[in-house]
Design an enzyme around this catalytic site. Structure first.
Site, PDB file in Angstrom:
ATOM      1  CG  ASN A  45      -2.327  -0.820   0.956  1.00  0.00           C
ATOM      2  OD1 ASN A  45      -2.905  -0.265  -0.049  1.00  0.00           O
ATOM      3  ND2 ASN A  45      -2.216  -2.079   1.557  1.00  0.00           N
ATOM      4  CG  MET A 121       0.231  -6.079  10.885  1.00  0.00           C
ATOM      5  SD  MET A 121      -1.268  -5.523  10.190  1.00  0.00           S
ATOM      6  CE  MET A 121      -2.038  -7.095  10.604  1.00  0.00           C
ATOM      7  CG  LEU A 124      -0.930   2.587  16.954  1.00  0.00           C
ATOM      8  CD1 LEU A 124      -1.144   3.710  15.994  1.00  0.00           C
ATOM      9  CD2 LEU A 124       0.623   2.812  17.347  1.00  0.00           C
ATOM     10  CG  ASN A 138      -5.659   1.250   9.994  1.00  0.00           C
ATOM     11  OD1 ASN A 138      -4.685   0.922   9.579  1.00  0.00           O
ATOM     12  ND2 ASN A 138      -6.626   0.375  10.459  1.00  0.00           N
ATOM     13  CG  HIS A 140      -9.775  -3.293   9.152  1.00  0.00           C
ATOM     14  ND1 HIS A 140      -8.660  -3.669   9.967  1.00  0.00           N
ATOM     15  CD2 HIS A 140     -10.803  -3.942   9.090  1.00  0.00           C
ATOM     16  CE1 HIS A 140      -9.264  -4.845  10.212  1.00  0.00           C
ATOM     17  NE2 HIS A 140     -10.563  -4.834   9.888  1.00  0.00           N
ATOM     18  CG  ASP A 176      -9.445  -2.843  13.174  1.00  0.00           C
ATOM     19  OD1 ASP A 176      -8.322  -1.974  12.699  1.00  0.00           O
ATOM     20  OD2 ASP A 176      -9.227  -3.814  13.486  1.00  0.00           O
TER      21      ASP A 176
END
Ligand code: GAR
Length: 243
Positions: A45, A121, A124, A138, A140, A176
């Site tokens: 990415n 991965m 935090l 982020n 996901h 997430d």
């Protein structure tokens, strides 16, 4: 103003004033935003973001790539590209807090506007997330809020959903979760394997993450009072890939 082409201090002041004015006042998108990218592994990415930015000329500066794994293949790629890199190996820290404190220090030294998690991965800590509030993004591999956590492709197949995908979102304390910037969906096929599905999802990750970062670079992304993302001048924030 020009005296035999000898520039005086007032000439230089004049030039400087107009150069700064041209950059800041006539085209706010011309001011490059600064990005730090965090990776743990292959970094595909990250590569797509950097390559698409270069080929499309976004107002973006990728000021450092940081890995928590010393041998992350993505960090080697970043070095070969001449990008500034750093490794902050999480195993060398006593606990999550100590690692996050050091990571934040390394990031802040480059004064980024945004921090991009690209296959990073590590969970935090709330303190770290608060420090980079509304600046931490982020990707996901699921259509959030479905399937947070790990093994998302296995989860999707087991749940029998017809569509799976990926989400680019701002990071909050909740794993997430957080204001959604962009999503892409792909079909789940009969007899799909996690590997095949993961590859299909990755192909749209490589489209949607660069697109979202470009919007950030261009200053198009705001968070409104309802805590949702509002995109200026963007009509298509979703991508459907029906093969
Ligand atoms: C990507 O599929 C990304 O969505 C996922 O890890 C992969 C990294 O690939 N991220 C997560 O699962 C975060 N919870 P890459 O290193 O080739 O970009």
């Amino acid at each position: 103003m020009f005296h035999d082409l000898q520039f005086t201090i007032s000439d230089w002041t004049y030039f400087l004033f107009h150069a700064v004015k041209a950059i800041y006042m006539t085209d706010p998108h011309a001011v490059a935003r600064r990005f730090v990218i965090l990776i743990s592994g292959r970094g595909s990415n990250m590569q797509q973001i950097i390559e698409q930015s270069r080929s499309q000329g976004w107002p973006a500066e990728f000021v450092r790539v940081i890995a928590n794994e010393t041998h992350a293949p993505g960090i080697e790629w970043a070095r070969q590209q001449g990008l500034a890199t750093a490794v902050v190996p999480h195993r060398e820290f006593a606990d999550r807090q100590a690692f996050d404190n050091r990571l934040a220090e390394v990031i802040e030294a480059d004064r980024p506007d945004y921090v991009l998690l690209a296959g990073f991965m590590r969970i935090l800590t709330p303190g770290f997330v608060a420090k980079f509030r509304n600046r931490l993004v982020n990707i996901h591999p699921s259509l959030l809020p479905a399937f947070p956590g790990l093994k998302t492709h296995e989860q999707a197949i087991a749940a029998g959903v017809g569509w799976h995908g990926c989400t680019v979102h701002f990071v909050t304390d909740q794993l997430d979760h957080g204001p959604i910037i962009a999503q892409a969906a792909v079909p789940v096929k009969p007899n799909d394997t996690p590997e095949a599905l993961s590859e299909r999802v990755l192909s749209v990750e490589h489209q949607i993450y660069p697109r979202a970062v470009r919007w950030l670079a261009e200053g198009r992304v705001q968070i409104n009072q309802a805590g949702q993302v509002a995109l200026e001048g963007v009509t298509q924030r979703h991508l459907w890939k029906d093969e």
